[in-house]
Design a protein around this motif. Structure first.
Motif, PDB file in Angstrom:
ATOM      1  N   GLN A 147      18.220  33.361  -4.078  1.00  0.00           N
ATOM      2  CA  GLN A 147      18.191  34.161  -2.864  1.00  0.00           C
ATOM      3  C   GLN A 147      18.260  35.625  -3.261  1.00  0.00           C
ATOM      4  O   GLN A 147      19.336  36.174  -3.478  1.00  0.00           O
ATOM      5  CB  GLN A 147      19.385  33.793  -1.969  1.00  0.00           C
ATOM      6  CG  GLN A 147      19.563  32.297  -1.849  1.00  0.00           C
ATOM      7  CD  GLN A 147      19.937  31.856  -0.446  1.00  0.00           C
ATOM      8  OE1 GLN A 147      20.271  32.664   0.410  1.00  0.00           O
ATOM      9  NE2 GLN A 147      19.870  30.569  -0.195  1.00  0.00           N
ATOM     10  N   HIS A 169      20.535  34.145   4.446  1.00  0.00           N
ATOM     11  CA  HIS A 169      20.248  32.950   5.245  1.00  0.00           C
ATOM     12  C   HIS A 169      21.231  32.903   6.413  1.00  0.00           C
ATOM     13  O   HIS A 169      22.172  33.709   6.479  1.00  0.00           O
ATOM     14  CB  HIS A 169      20.298  31.667   4.401  1.00  0.00           C
ATOM     15  CG  HIS A 169      21.546  31.491   3.561  1.00  0.00           C
ATOM     16  ND1 HIS A 169      21.758  30.386   2.776  1.00  0.00           N
ATOM     17  CD2 HIS A 169      22.647  32.274   3.392  1.00  0.00           C
ATOM     18  CE1 HIS A 169      22.915  30.499   2.153  1.00  0.00           C
ATOM     19  NE2 HIS A 169      23.468  31.622   2.507  1.00  0.00           N
ATOM     20  N   SER A 171      23.101  30.364   7.017  1.00  0.00           N
ATOM     21  CA  SER A 171      24.177  29.410   6.693  1.00  0.00           C
ATOM     22  C   SER A 171      25.597  29.988   6.784  1.00  0.00           C
ATOM     23  O   SER A 171      26.531  29.230   7.098  1.00  0.00           O
ATOM     24  CB  SER A 171      23.926  28.796   5.315  1.00  0.00           C
ATOM     25  OG  SER A 171      22.677  28.135   5.302  1.00  0.00           O
ATOM     26  N   GLN A 174      27.539  28.886   9.688  1.00  0.00           N
ATOM     27  CA  GLN A 174      28.179  27.553   9.652  1.00  0.00           C
ATOM     28  C   GLN A 174      29.682  27.720   9.445  1.00  0.00           C
ATOM     29  O   GLN A 174      30.495  27.151  10.183  1.00  0.00           O
ATOM     30  CB  GLN A 174      27.654  26.727   8.468  1.00  0.00           C
ATOM     31  CG  GLN A 174      26.271  26.153   8.598  1.00  0.00           C
ATOM     32  CD  GLN A 174      25.994  25.202   7.425  1.00  0.00           C
ATOM     33  OE1 GLN A 174      26.897  24.518   6.935  1.00  0.00           O
ATOM     34  NE2 GLN A 174      24.746  25.164   6.971  1.00  0.00           N
ATOM     35  N   ARG A 195      15.751  39.362   2.592  1.00  0.00           N
ATOM     36  CA  ARG A 195      15.677  39.087   1.156  1.00  0.00           C
ATOM     37  C   ARG A 195      14.859  40.156   0.467  1.00  0.00           C
ATOM     38  O   ARG A 195      13.938  40.729   1.061  1.00  0.00           O
ATOM     39  CB  ARG A 195      15.070  37.710   0.886  1.00  0.00           C
ATOM     40  CG  ARG A 195      16.031  36.604   1.271  1.00  0.00           C
ATOM     41  CD  ARG A 195      15.679  35.263   0.703  1.00  0.00           C
ATOM     42  NE  ARG A 195      16.446  34.248   1.437  1.00  0.00           N
ATOM     43  CZ  ARG A 195      16.288  32.946   1.281  1.00  0.00           C
ATOM     44  NH1 ARG A 195      15.393  32.493   0.421  1.00  0.00           N
ATOM     45  NH2 ARG A 195      17.017  32.094   1.984  1.00  0.00           N
ATOM     46  N   GLN A 209      15.486  32.643  10.586  1.00  0.00           N
ATOM     47  CA  GLN A 209      15.793  31.226  10.360  1.00  0.00           C
ATOM     48  C   GLN A 209      16.515  30.679  11.581  1.00  0.00           C
ATOM     49  O   GLN A 209      17.093  31.425  12.364  1.00  0.00           O
ATOM     50  CB  GLN A 209      16.730  31.063   9.150  1.00  0.00           C
ATOM     51  CG  GLN A 209      16.103  31.350   7.814  1.00  0.00           C
ATOM     52  CD  GLN A 209      17.056  31.019   6.675  1.00  0.00           C
ATOM     53  OE1 GLN A 209      18.281  31.062   6.825  1.00  0.00           O
ATOM     54  NE2 GLN A 209      16.505  30.701   5.514  1.00  0.00           N
ATOM     55  N   GLU A 211      19.504  27.848  11.958  1.00  0.00           N
ATOM     56  CA  GLU A 211      20.439  26.983  11.255  1.00  0.00           C
ATOM     57  C   GLU A 211      20.899  25.909  12.232  1.00  0.00           C
ATOM     58  O   GLU A 211      21.031  26.174  13.433  1.00  0.00           O
ATOM     59  CB  GLU A 211      21.654  27.826  10.847  1.00  0.00           C
ATOM     60  CG  GLU A 211      22.588  27.167   9.878  1.00  0.00           C
ATOM     61  CD  GLU A 211      22.072  27.307   8.453  1.00  0.00           C
ATOM     62  OE1 GLU A 211      21.141  28.096   8.225  1.00  0.00           O
ATOM     63  OE2 GLU A 211      22.613  26.606   7.576  1.00  0.00           O
ATOM     64  N   PHE A 249      20.816  22.107  -2.581  1.00  0.00           N
ATOM     65  CA  PHE A 249      21.465  23.318  -2.073  1.00  0.00           C
ATOM     66  C   PHE A 249      22.938  23.177  -2.436  1.00  0.00           C
ATOM     67  O   PHE A 249      23.482  22.066  -2.372  1.00  0.00           O
ATOM     68  CB  PHE A 249      21.317  23.433  -0.551  1.00  0.00           C
ATOM     69  CG  PHE A 249      19.881  23.503  -0.090  1.00  0.00           C
ATOM     70  CD1 PHE A 249      19.160  24.687  -0.168  1.00  0.00           C
ATOM     71  CD2 PHE A 249      19.250  22.368   0.407  1.00  0.00           C
ATOM     72  CE1 PHE A 249      17.833  24.740   0.232  1.00  0.00           C
ATOM     73  CE2 PHE A 249      17.926  22.416   0.823  1.00  0.00           C
ATOM     74  CZ  PHE A 249      17.213  23.610   0.728  1.00  0.00           C
ATOM     75  N   PHE A 251      25.535  23.850  -0.878  1.00  0.00           N
ATOM     76  CA  PHE A 251      26.431  23.556   0.251  1.00  0.00           C
ATOM     77  C   PHE A 251      26.114  22.244   0.943  1.00  0.00           C
ATOM     78  O   PHE A 251      26.730  21.917   1.966  1.00  0.00           O
ATOM     79  CB  PHE A 251      26.414  24.716   1.252  1.00  0.00           C
ATOM     80  CG  PHE A 251      25.027  25.264   1.516  1.00  0.00           C
ATOM     81  CD1 PHE A 251      24.476  26.208   0.661  1.00  0.00           C
ATOM     82  CD2 PHE A 251      24.281  24.811   2.589  1.00  0.00           C
ATOM     83  CE1 PHE A 251      23.193  26.710   0.880  1.00  0.00           C
ATOM     84  CE2 PHE A 251      23.004  25.312   2.811  1.00  0.00           C
ATOM     85  CZ  PHE A 251      22.458  26.257   1.944  1.00  0.00           C
ATOM     86  N   THR A 252      25.116  21.499   0.444  1.00  0.00           N
ATOM     87  CA  THR A 252      24.873  20.162   1.001  1.00  0.00           C
ATOM     88  C   THR A 252      24.748  19.163  -0.135  1.00  0.00           C
ATOM     89  O   THR A 252      24.278  19.485  -1.223  1.00  0.00           O
ATOM     90  CB  THR A 252      23.577  20.131   1.853  1.00  0.00           C
ATOM     91  OG1 THR A 252      22.524  20.751   1.137  1.00  0.00           O
ATOM     92  CG2 THR A 252      23.762  20.810   3.195  1.00  0.00           C
ATOM     93  N   GLY A 283      14.901  22.817   4.892  1.00  0.00           N
ATOM     94  CA  GLY A 283      15.874  22.267   3.961  1.00  0.00           C
ATOM     95  C   GLY A 283      17.060  21.749   4.742  1.00  0.00           C
ATOM     96  O   GLY A 283      17.398  22.285   5.798  1.00  0.00           O
ATOM     97  N   CYS A 284      17.682  20.694   4.225  1.00  0.00           N
ATOM     98  CA  CYS A 284      18.801  20.112   4.967  1.00  0.00           C
ATOM     99  C   CYS A 284      19.671  19.273   4.038  1.00  0.00           C
ATOM    100  O   CYS A 284      19.389  19.143   2.845  1.00  0.00           O
ATOM    101  CB  CYS A 284      18.277  19.234   6.115  1.00  0.00           C
ATOM    102  SG  CYS A 284      17.333  17.803   5.538  1.00  0.00           S
ATOM    103  N   ALA A 311      23.626  19.574   7.996  1.00  0.00           N
ATOM    104  CA  ALA A 311      23.168  20.935   8.291  1.00  0.00           C
ATOM    105  C   ALA A 311      21.705  21.031   7.910  1.00  0.00           C
ATOM    106  O   ALA A 311      21.212  20.254   7.084  1.00  0.00           O
ATOM    107  CB  ALA A 311      23.979  21.961   7.510  1.00  0.00           C
ATOM    108  N   PHE A 312      21.017  21.949   8.552  1.00  0.00           N
ATOM    109  CA  PHE A 312      19.626  22.204   8.169  1.00  0.00           C
ATOM    110  C   PHE A 312      19.307  23.676   8.416  1.00  0.00           C
ATOM    111  O   PHE A 312      19.998  24.360   9.182  1.00  0.00           O
ATOM    112  CB  PHE A 312      18.661  21.315   8.956  1.00  0.00           C
ATOM    113  CG  PHE A 312      18.747  21.481  10.449  1.00  0.00           C
ATOM    114  CD1 PHE A 312      18.015  22.466  11.096  1.00  0.00           C
ATOM    115  CD2 PHE A 312      19.594  20.667  11.204  1.00  0.00           C
ATOM    116  CE1 PHE A 312      18.112  22.625  12.470  1.00  0.00           C
ATOM    117  CE2 PHE A 312      19.696  20.827  12.585  1.00  0.00           C
ATOM    118  CZ  PHE A 312      18.958  21.806  13.216  1.00  0.00           C
ATOM    119  N   GLY A 313      18.278  24.151   7.738  1.00  0.00           N
ATOM    120  CA  GLY A 313      17.841  25.533   7.939  1.00  0.00           C
ATOM    121  C   GLY A 313      16.333  25.584   7.863  1.00  0.00           C
ATOM    122  O   GLY A 313      15.721  24.965   6.987  1.00  0.00           O
TER     123      GLY A 313
END
Ligand code: PHE
Length: 344
Positions: A147, A169, A171, A174, A195, A209, A211, A249, A251-252, A283-284, A311-313
């Motif tokens: 990122q 992002h 996220s 969350q 970014r 995005q 989320e 990711f 975080f998942t 992504g999720c 979670a998803f983004g």
């Protein structure tokens, strides 16, 4: 004199000319009437004073009343000219058009609201803690390099976790949401992200995005699959299929990338899906227990032994470009009316 005044009055056709005429005759210092009374009337021999006075008063009455009458009728003309005919149809004003990005944003949000999700927001200027650390990107972790981050300068003296950056992002919201509210949580968070990407037809340093986060007892990967499958069908049409690929990711865990069958060619292959029949959209994954660990510092109820979540983004810009056939992302941020008017 009266004849001269009457001629002037007939010739005065505009409010300005009328005012000039009034000043010429009634003006307090240089007006004809003032001059007449101060020079002429005062100088008159005593035996003529009475007669001259009467003629002066007659002239003055005539001028004053004629000017008043003229001002009144001109005033009426102005009122007549400005009168509104309420039986006429109104002038239509053109309405602005909804920006294609916002239209897509709203469509996405609506689908999740119908499934009982609420809508959340969070700051665009974030701390390292919320953008990275609490999402299980430890300091120095290589996943941070995925990122390209725009950081705010001049904060080298602060501890890393407090340093400010532009969120890369959505996220971090969350974490902010879970810190504010015990489970269950069902929330979507649309928003702007930043970014350090070079701009080209498909990249912009600013993009959007949405989320999604769902946390409750017994949330499983099947719930994630079913939710996203329903979402894609609601957004792109009921014949669209979804498929999930392993991904990563921090975080998942497990994580997945989701593809949909191309809604334009039905999966047969066309330019939009680069002849593959599939388009990758998001992504999720299942929320990593380590993330719940960070949240538990403020909300002990997020005990990974008792609850679970997914979670998803997803990028909104890409969906909008695909839906509306927009080939260059910079058009979305140009404010060019020739572009925007096409969505009216
Ligand atoms: N935040 C990730 C990204 O920007 C997307 C994502 C969100 C992945 C939520 C999994 C879960 O790439």
């Amino acid at each position: 004199l009266q004849a001269e005044f009457d001629l002037g009055l007939r010739e005065a056709s505009t409010p300005e000319e009328l005012e000039d005429l009034r000043l010429k005759w009634e003006g307090r210092k240089q007006g004809r009437l003032t001059l007449l009374s101060s020079l002429w009337l005062k100088e008159a021999p005593a035996e003529k004073k009475k007669e001259i006075g009467q003629r002066f008063n007659a002239l003055k009455d005539h001028i004053v009343s004629e000017l008043q009458r003229a001002a009144g009728s001109r005033g009426q003309n102005v009122l007549d000219a400005e009168a509104i005919d309420i039986t006429q149809p109104g002038t239509r004003r053109r309405l602005g058009a909804e920006h294609p990005l916002i239209r897509t944003w709203n469509e996405i949000v609506k689908i999740f609201q119908a499934m009982g999700y609420s809508v959340g927001v969070g700051p665009e200027v974030e701390t390292d803690y919320y953008n990275f650390e609490s999402l299980n990107f430890p300091p120095g972790h290589p996943a941070r390099d995925t990122q390209d981050t725009l950081v705010i300068t001049g904060q080298e003296r602060k501890p890393l976790r407090d340093r400010l950056l532009m969120r890369t992002h959505t996220s971090p919201v969350q974490i902010r949401t879970m810190e504010q509210q015990p489970p269950p949580v069902r929330i979507v968070i649309p928003g702007k992200v930043h970014r350090n990407d070079a701009a080209d037809a498909t990249h912009s340093p600013i993009f959007h995005q949405v989320e999604g986060l769902c946390v409750d007892t017994n949330i499983t990967f099947s719930d994630l699959k079913g939710t996203l499958d329903h979402f894609m069908k609601a957004l792109f049409g009921s014949s669209v299929k979804t498929r999930f690929f392993p991904s990563f990711f921090p975080f998942t865990e497990p994580s997945a990338d989701v593809q949909i069958s191309c809604p334009f060619c039905g999966g047969k292959g066309c330019r939009k899906c680069k002849y593959s029949g599939w388009i990758e959209l998001l992504g999720c994954g299942m929320v990593d227990p380590a993330v719940f660990g960070f949240v538990q510092q403020k909300q002990p109820a997020y005990d990974p032994k008792k609850i679970s979540g997914f979670a998803f983004g997803m990028g909104i810009d890409r969906v909008a470009m695909m839906s509306y056939g927009i080939s260059d992302i910079s058009l979305m941020y140009s404010g060019d009316l020739r572009f925007l008017e096409q969505f009216a």
